[in-house]
Design an enzyme around this catalytic site. Structure first.
Site, PDB file in Angstrom:
ATOM      1  N   HIS A  57       0.707  -1.376   0.422  1.00 20.63           N
ATOM      2  CA  HIS A  57      -0.178   0.230   0.143  1.00 20.63           C
ATOM      3  C   HIS A  57       0.740   1.171  -0.295  1.00 20.63           C
ATOM      4  CE1 HIS A  57      -3.993  -2.054   1.066  1.00 20.63           C
ATOM      5  NE2 HIS A  57      -2.844  -2.659   1.283  1.00 20.63           N
ATOM      6  N   ASN A 129     -10.293  -3.275   2.173  1.00 24.60           N
ATOM      7  CA  ASN A 129     -10.183  -2.671   1.192  1.00 24.60           C
ATOM      8  C   ASN A 129     -11.408  -2.843   0.240  1.00 24.60           C
ATOM      9  OD1 ASN A 129      -7.292  -2.933   0.777  1.00 24.60           O
ATOM     10  ND2 ASN A 129      -7.495  -5.430   1.130  1.00 24.60           N
ATOM     11  N   TYR A 339       0.433  -4.120  11.293  1.00 23.51           N
ATOM     12  CA  TYR A 339       0.274  -2.795  11.021  1.00 23.51           C
ATOM     13  C   TYR A 339       1.368  -2.110  11.893  1.00 23.51           C
ATOM     14  CZ  TYR A 339      -2.719  -3.433   7.119  1.00 23.51           C
ATOM     15  OH  TYR A 339      -3.321  -4.021   5.876  1.00 23.51           O
TER      16      TYR A 339
END
Ligand code: NDP
Length: 486
Positions: A57, A129, A339
């Protein structure tokens, strides 16, 4: 502005700079003297302008906005941000997955749809997403999958062989592959795509009762996408087409909106559901789990500084607020770790204190010091640097404890492919496509398979056929027509 009213250039220490044109040299021909610390400061800063780009990303576009709750879902959740009439400032970042920072925008890829809501209970991040499912359901396979999307170690080129090899050996990817190769694989801009939590999360109400939930953000601009040929033309003219469309639209006052809806599932329904409701490769059919209206998401303010507000933006599914909880989804569990860890590496230990990430509520805890701890490490009282303490330091809030989650079974490495139906849902999607959408799917698959060895293509065709014989047949015909398969 007259020159005398303009601000003065200063060194990072605040000293005025007398000359920003000429280095300090011994004589007009040089050499440069070491004393020119301002020259050294400039060069040193330039050397440090880049931070590690996101492993996935990397290329993104974003803007500020507002979430407004228009419907009453208080029977499912006590989250203050989800109560009727609530409005919450937020920021969104959309992205492609595989391309690097300089990649073209209009590329076929899954697209990130990440939202950060600055609630009074801290940040709630929805790291979704534009697809409701994903390629893998076990996080152990995530790094392998991403490697197939990135560059080949020797050629340094993207490798269709690696992609189709992995997909054809991982039948659980078929659902997402079908979406990726469909018309929706290349949206025209972020405004023209839906967002999905993809994962199952939970909602917890005031009675501390849990219900499972999937979140959907449906575009109010309609779906718009490019064909492969159109995207090549667009990329030929501009590699920044998403940025131009999103930024330009908001500058013109055209504020994109999404309808926020949820699907909910009780524990009893989860027990009886034909699939594992926590399997990221599956959707919950609308007919069985109807959409419930929640609110409207609107983007209405461009960032003032792309680097500080979008590049520094850090989302994590670990960021939830009371009234919203996780689920046993194995991929979600891994992302909860991964993350935050990625941001500690990319932005540093104190990434949550960067202005765009900083919660709007006061934050007290007993973490201390570290690089770039530029803010106080006590809650206003320096005696409060451990807990428990007798100096009125911050304390835990037991009211946000979630209800216990009942689990059973043995700890083991369970084969996630055992008895798992990877074909019905991709087949259902295929069957709702129009004849034209099916043909586009076949052509896109054939275009994406150029150079892939025959045995890999044949192995993938078996999966298409298992989803629907017409899917396999159509893909084969397109592959032959385009000369990919002899
Ligand atoms: P429905 O007929 O109720 O829903 C079909 C869904 O397919 C709609 O949400 C539609 O999105 C979506 N869709 C249409 N074209 C595409 C595409 N090219 N890529 C991705 N999604 C698309 O059927 P079901 O709920 O029974 O689901 C059937 C299939 O639809 C599923 O197997 C799944 O592949 C797909 N789907 C289902 C979703 C769900 O949450 N149930 C969500 C998204 C897709 P839209 O509403 O925007 O037109």
């Amino acid at each position: 502005m007259p020159k005398e009213e303009r601000p003065i250039i200063r060194t990072t220490a605040g000293n005025p700079v007398c000359d920003n044109q000429n280095s300090l040299t011994a004589g007009p021909r040089g050499p440069v003297v070491l004393e020119d610390h301002y020259l050294i400061e400039k060069l040193a800063h330039q050397n440090r302008e880049r931070i590690p780009e996101r492993t996935v990303h990397a290329k993104g576009w974003g803007a500020h906005g507002t979430l407004t709750i228009t419907h009453d879902i208080s029977k499912y959740t006590k989250a203050k941000v989800l109560q009727p009439g609530a409005t919450c400032p937020m920021i969104a970042r959309f992205s492609t997955v595989a391309g690097e920072l300089g990649a073209a925008d209009a590329e076929r890829d899954v697209h990130g749809f990440a939202l950060k809501f600055y609630t009074e209970d801290g940040n709630w991040d929805m790291t979704g997403n534009n697809t409701p499912v994903f390629f893998v359901r076990d996080p152990l396979k995530f790094p392998d999958f991403i490697h197939t999307q990135k560059r080949h170690p020797r050629t340094n080129l993207r490798s269709p062989t690696a992609m189709w090899d992995f997909w054809s050996l991982s039948p659980e990817s078929l659902h997402q592959v079908t979406i990726l190769m469909s018309d929706r694989g290349i949206p025209q801009a972020p405004m023209y795509m839906n967002g999905y939590s993809s994962h199952t999360y939970s909602l917890i109400n005031a009675k501390n009762e849990r219900i499972w939930v999937k979140m959907h953000f449906k575009t109010c601009q309609g779906h718009k996408f490019y064909t492969n040929a159109e995207s090549m033309e667009v990329i030929g003219k501009s590699r920044e087409s998403f940025q131009e469309a999103l930024f330009g639209g908001i500058e013109r006052g055209e504020y994109p909106k999404w309808k926020f809806q949820i699907q909910v599932m009780t524990d009893e329904q989860a027990e009886k559901f034909i699939f594992n409701p926590f399997d990221l490769t599956k959707v919950w059919p609308h007919a069985d789990f109807p959409m419930i209206d929640v609110g409207i998401l609107e983007l209405n303010r461009n960032v003032d500084n792309y680097f500080s507000e979008i590049e520094n933006l850090a989302f994590s599914p670990s960021n939830i607020v009371p009234g919203i909880g996780y689920s046993p989804d194995k991929m979600l569990q891994a992302r909860i770790f991964s993350y935050a860890d990625a941001h500690r590496y990319r932005l540093g230990t104190h990434y949550e204190s960067i202005p765009v990430n900083r919660p709007k509520c006061p934050v007290y805890n007993y973490h201390k010091d570290g690089a770039m701890r530029t803010f106080r490490n006590d809650p206003g009282n320096p005696d409060c640097y451990y807990e428990p303490n007798s100096f009125n330091g911050p304390v835990e809030d037991p009211t946000c404890k979630e209800p216990p989650l009942k689990l059973d079974g043995y700890v083991d490495r369970y084969n996630h492919r055992d008895g798992n139906d990877d074909y019905t849902q991709p087949g259902n999607l295929f069957r709702i496509f129009s004849a034209q959408e099916k043909q586009n799917l076949f052509n896109n698959i054939a275009d994406a398979m150029h150079g892939v060895p025959k045995e890999i293509i044949e192995r993938q065709l078996v999966h298409f056929t298992k989803a629907d014989p017409a899917y396999g047949e159509g893909a084969r015909k397109a592959l032959i027509a385009k000369g990919v398969l002899k």
